[in-house]
Design an enzyme around this catalytic site. Structure first.
Site, PDB file in Angstrom:
ATOM      1  N   ASP A  71      -3.211  -2.808  -9.351  1.00 33.82           N
ATOM      2  CA  ASP A  71      -1.887  -2.344  -9.766  1.00 33.82           C
ATOM      3  C   ASP A  71      -1.931  -1.748 -11.175  1.00 33.82           C
ATOM      4  O   ASP A  71      -0.930  -1.733 -11.888  1.00 33.82           O
ATOM      5  CB  ASP A  71      -0.875  -3.492  -9.713  1.00 33.82           C
ATOM      6  CG  ASP A  71      -1.277  -4.680 -10.580  1.00 33.82           C
ATOM      7  OD1 ASP A  71      -2.377  -4.648 -11.178  1.00 33.82           O
ATOM      8  OD2 ASP A  71      -0.490  -5.643 -10.667  1.00 33.82           O
ATOM      9  N   ASP A 125       0.834  -1.207   0.000  1.00 37.70           N
ATOM     10  CA  ASP A 125       0.000   0.000   0.000  1.00 37.70           C
ATOM     11  C   ASP A 125       0.868   1.257   0.000  1.00 37.70           C
ATOM     12  O   ASP A 125       0.572   2.238  -0.692  1.00 37.70           O
ATOM     13  CB  ASP A 125      -0.929   0.014   1.212  1.00 37.70           C
ATOM     14  CG  ASP A 125      -2.068  -0.979   1.090  1.00 37.70           C
ATOM     15  OD1 ASP A 125      -2.294  -1.499  -0.024  1.00 37.70           O
ATOM     16  OD2 ASP A 125      -2.736  -1.236   2.112  1.00 37.70           O
TER      17      ASP A 125
END
Length: 344
Positions: A255, A229
């Site tokens: 992503d 994160d």
């Protein structure tokens, strides 16, 4: 109260749309039934340091100007509230120390506070004259009613503003990625459609890059999801900080990111190559993942330009396909790099 006054009051309440359209007729009605030269509505700021005349109705020689501001500590209203006096016909003697009242020559003074149920003071509804005038109990009762009507209108407008602000916050939140704070897929779809429509009208070309973070799963597996994160946050910040006017950047999946911008239609390949190199410079290097710094070789990027009358969804698909070609090429090179994937 005469029937014509009742009719005016009913018409005012029914026609009012905001505080001003309610206040001005009420001030006229109050002046008509009280005989006072001036009637006016004031506001008191949150810190109780200043009183301001918001709306005023002047029918005689006395002039209470709208916009007049007086320190709250030096007002008749403050003294009337503290002493529990709503009416006096000897204000010049009772509160002779009040300079503003003395300068205006106020003798008869009528006042009612506008207060929220919790006690917050919004302002006052007032009347004044330079000569002593009697004010009946019925007129004072009407003043109380008018003050209550205005208080309700103020609270209504405050509630509307609060709801509008909440709606704006909800709308903004619905268009932002909760982790990174950058635009999300929904925002991308809206902005890309708008940009492509604008480009068509203004003879511009939209260039779009589909960005996939190679090795992101390995970052999570090696350093943990919290580090993953933090990497997403650092990556987003790096790209966000490098944006130029007209650039747009969004996270559309775990992503996956998308970047687009517009330019003139000349030398499209040269422009795509320049944009791609700028993106690669912003998306590789060292990124903070908490207590550690990660050296990242960069993502796979597929760079394409919009074709005439191409739908936004089709443009995204082509960029995704171009990104996949670069990803496969990177897998087949020892250092994980590949020739810049730019459309011919």
């Amino acid at each position: 109260m005469h029937d014509d006054v009742l009719n005016k009051l009913a018409a005012t309440i029914n026609a009012s749309q905001d505080l001003e359209s309610l206040t001005r007729p009420l001030l006229e009605i109050l002046q008509e039934i009280s005989g006072l030269e001036s009637t006016y509505l004031t506001s008191v700021n949150a810190g109780l340091s200043e009183q301001r005349v918001v709306y005023a109705y002047n029918s005689g020689s006395m002039l209470i100007p709208e916009g007049l501001s007086v320190p709250w500590s030096e007002t008749l209203c403050k003294r009337a509230l503290e002493e529990g006096v709503s009416y006096t016909d000897e204000a010049d003697q009772r509160w002779a120390e009040v300079a503003a009242a003395r300068e205006l020559g106020i003798v008869t003074y009528l006042s009612e506070p506008l207060c929220a149920e919790g006690g917050e003071l919004y302002g006052t509804l007032c009347g004044a004259s330079r000569s002593p005038l009697p004010v009946s109990s019925k007129t004072r009762a009407l003043l109380v009613m008018f003050a209550r009507l205005l208080t309700l209108q103020i609270e209504r407008e405050q509630l509307i503003k609060q709801l509008q602000a909440e709606n704006r916050r909800f709308s903004e939140a619905a268009l932002l990625d909760p982790l990174t704070g950058i635009p999300n897929r929904r925002a991308l779809e809206l902005e890309l459609a708008r940009a492509m429509a604008s480009a068509g009208r203004n003879h511009l070309q939209v260039h779009l890059a589909f960005i996939d973070l190679d090795g992101f799963k390995a970052i999570n597996d090696t350093y943990g999801h919290d580090a993953g994160d933090r990497f997403l946050l650092s990556f987003s910040a790096s790209l966000n900080n490098g944006l130029r006017d007209g650039d747009f950047f969004a996270r559309i999946g775990g992503d996956e990111f998308v970047f687009f911008c517009s330019s003139t239609q000349a030398n499209s390949k040269t422009q795509r190559l320049a944009i791609l190199r700028r993106l690669k410079k912003m998306t590789c290097g060292e990124f903070s993942i908490g207590e550690q710094v990660l050296s990242y070789a960069g993502p796979s990027i597929g760079m394409v330009s919009a074709q005439a009358d191409e739908a936004a969804a089709d443009l995204l698909k082509r960029a995704d396909a171009a990104m996949y070609v670069e990803k496969q090429a990177r897998k087949n090179t020892p250092d994980g790099t590949a020739k810049e994937a730019v459309e011919p």
